[in-house]
Design a protein around this motif. Structure first.
Motif, short mmCIF file in Angstrom:
data_model
loop_
_atom_site.label_atom_id
_atom_site.label_comp_id
_atom_site.label_asym_id
_atom_site.label_seq_id
_atom_site.Cartn_x
_atom_site.Cartn_y
_atom_site.Cartn_z
N PHE A 282 -2.01 -4.81 10.50
CA PHE A 282 -1.09 -3.86 9.87
C PHE A 282 0.20 -3.73 10.68
O PHE A 282 1.25 -3.42 10.11
CB PHE A 282 -1.75 -2.49 9.71
N LEU A 283 0.12 -3.93 11.99
CA LEU A 283 1.32 -3.84 12.82
C LEU A 283 2.22 -5.07 12.70
O LEU A 283 3.44 -4.96 12.78
CB LEU A 283 0.94 -3.64 14.29
N ILE A 284 1.64 -6.24 12.54
CA ILE A 284 2.46 -7.46 12.58
C ILE A 284 2.78 -8.04 11.21
O ILE A 284 3.67 -8.88 11.11
CB ILE A 284 1.81 -8.55 13.46
N GLN A 285 2.11 -7.63 10.17
CA GLN A 285 2.37 -8.17 8.83
C GLN A 285 3.01 -7.09 7.95
O GLN A 285 2.70 -5.92 8.10
CB GLN A 285 1.08 -8.67 8.18
N PRO A 286 3.86 -7.49 7.02
CA PRO A 286 4.51 -6.50 6.14
C PRO A 286 3.60 -6.05 4.99
O PRO A 286 3.95 -6.16 3.81
CB PRO A 286 5.74 -7.26 5.63
N ILE A 287 2.44 -5.55 5.34
CA ILE A 287 1.45 -5.15 4.34
C ILE A 287 1.89 -3.89 3.59
O ILE A 287 1.64 -3.74 2.40
CB ILE A 287 0.08 -4.94 5.00
N PHE A 288 2.59 -2.99 4.30
CA PHE A 288 2.96 -1.73 3.67
C PHE A 288 3.90 -1.91 2.48
O PHE A 288 3.83 -1.15 1.52
CB PHE A 288 3.58 -0.77 4.69
N VAL A 289 4.76 -2.92 2.52
CA VAL A 289 5.65 -3.14 1.38
C VAL A 289 4.83 -3.52 0.14
O VAL A 289 5.19 -3.17 -0.98
CB VAL A 289 6.75 -4.18 1.69
N LEU A 290 3.70 -4.19 0.35
CA LEU A 290 2.83 -4.54 -0.77
C LEU A 290 2.15 -3.31 -1.36
O LEU A 290 1.74 -3.32 -2.52
CB LEU A 290 1.77 -5.55 -0.33
N LEU A 291 2.04 -2.27 -0.57
CA LEU A 291 1.48 -1.01 -1.06
C LEU A 291 2.56 -0.09 -1.63
O LEU A 291 2.34 0.59 -2.64
CB LEU A 291 0.75 -0.30 0.08
N PHE A 292 3.72 -0.07 -0.99
CA PHE A 292 4.78 0.85 -1.40
C PHE A 292 5.42 0.46 -2.72
O PHE A 292 5.71 1.33 -3.54
CB PHE A 292 5.87 0.94 -0.33
N VAL A 293 5.67 -0.82 -2.94
CA VAL A 293 6.37 -1.24 -4.16
C VAL A 293 5.59 -0.85 -5.42
O VAL A 293 6.16 -0.21 -6.31
CB VAL A 293 6.70 -2.76 -4.12
N PRO A 294 4.29 -1.16 -5.53
CA PRO A 294 3.58 -0.70 -6.73
C PRO A 294 3.50 0.83 -6.81
O PRO A 294 3.59 1.40 -7.90
CB PRO A 294 2.18 -1.30 -6.59
#
Length: 146
Positions: free
Chosen positions: A126-138
């Motif tokens: 979660f710190l090194i990959q842009p996972i949050f953008v995959l959650l925030f956009v939807p």
């Protein structure tokens, strides 16, 4: 009509550029960031001891990578939604999540219990990959629809 088509092409080009930057960060992660855990987690790490690391350099590398991913992700959110309030809200979330995750990450490292390697792997992910953008956009898309 022509202006709307041109604006959509520009937005698409910006979106693709930002996604391309995220890909470049991933492609050059070995050269850009100090992270001795890159090779550690590529192997069968369940029976290996933790690699030797410099805590300050590791924190700096994680902060730098998380910051780059966050800034690019905020750009993606802005290009998609054109709402500065969403970007501000996402910025606050990125900061809060970084603080929580980095505390958990270093707590697991300092405890150094071998049974928590998988937890360390996912927190680091979660710190090194842009996972949050995959959650925030939807999530923002759903919020905007309602």
């Amino acid at each position: 009509m022509l202006r709307k088509i041109l604006n959509n092409k520009i937005r698409l080009a910006l979106f693709l550029l930002l996604v391309g930057l995220l890909v470049l960060i991933r492609a050059f992660e070995d050269q850009l960031f100090y992270d001795p855990f890159l090779d550690f987690f590529k192997n069968d790490f369940t029976n290996l001891p933790l690699p030797v690391y410099d805590s300050l350099l590791l924190f700096g590398g994680l902060l730098f990578r998380y910051g780059l991913n966050s800034i690019i992700s905020l750009g993606i959110i802005y290009v998609l939604f054109k709402e500065i309030e969403m970007v501000k809200f996402a910025s606050i979330l990125y900061i809060v999540f970084f603080l929580i995750l980095i505390i958990i990450f270093f707590a697991i490292l300092f405890i150094n219990v071998e049974h928590h390697y998988l937890t360390l792997f996912y927190v680091r992910r979660f710190l090194i990959q842009p996972i949050f953008v995959l959650l925030f956009v939807p999530g923002f898309f759903y919020q905007k629809q309602n």
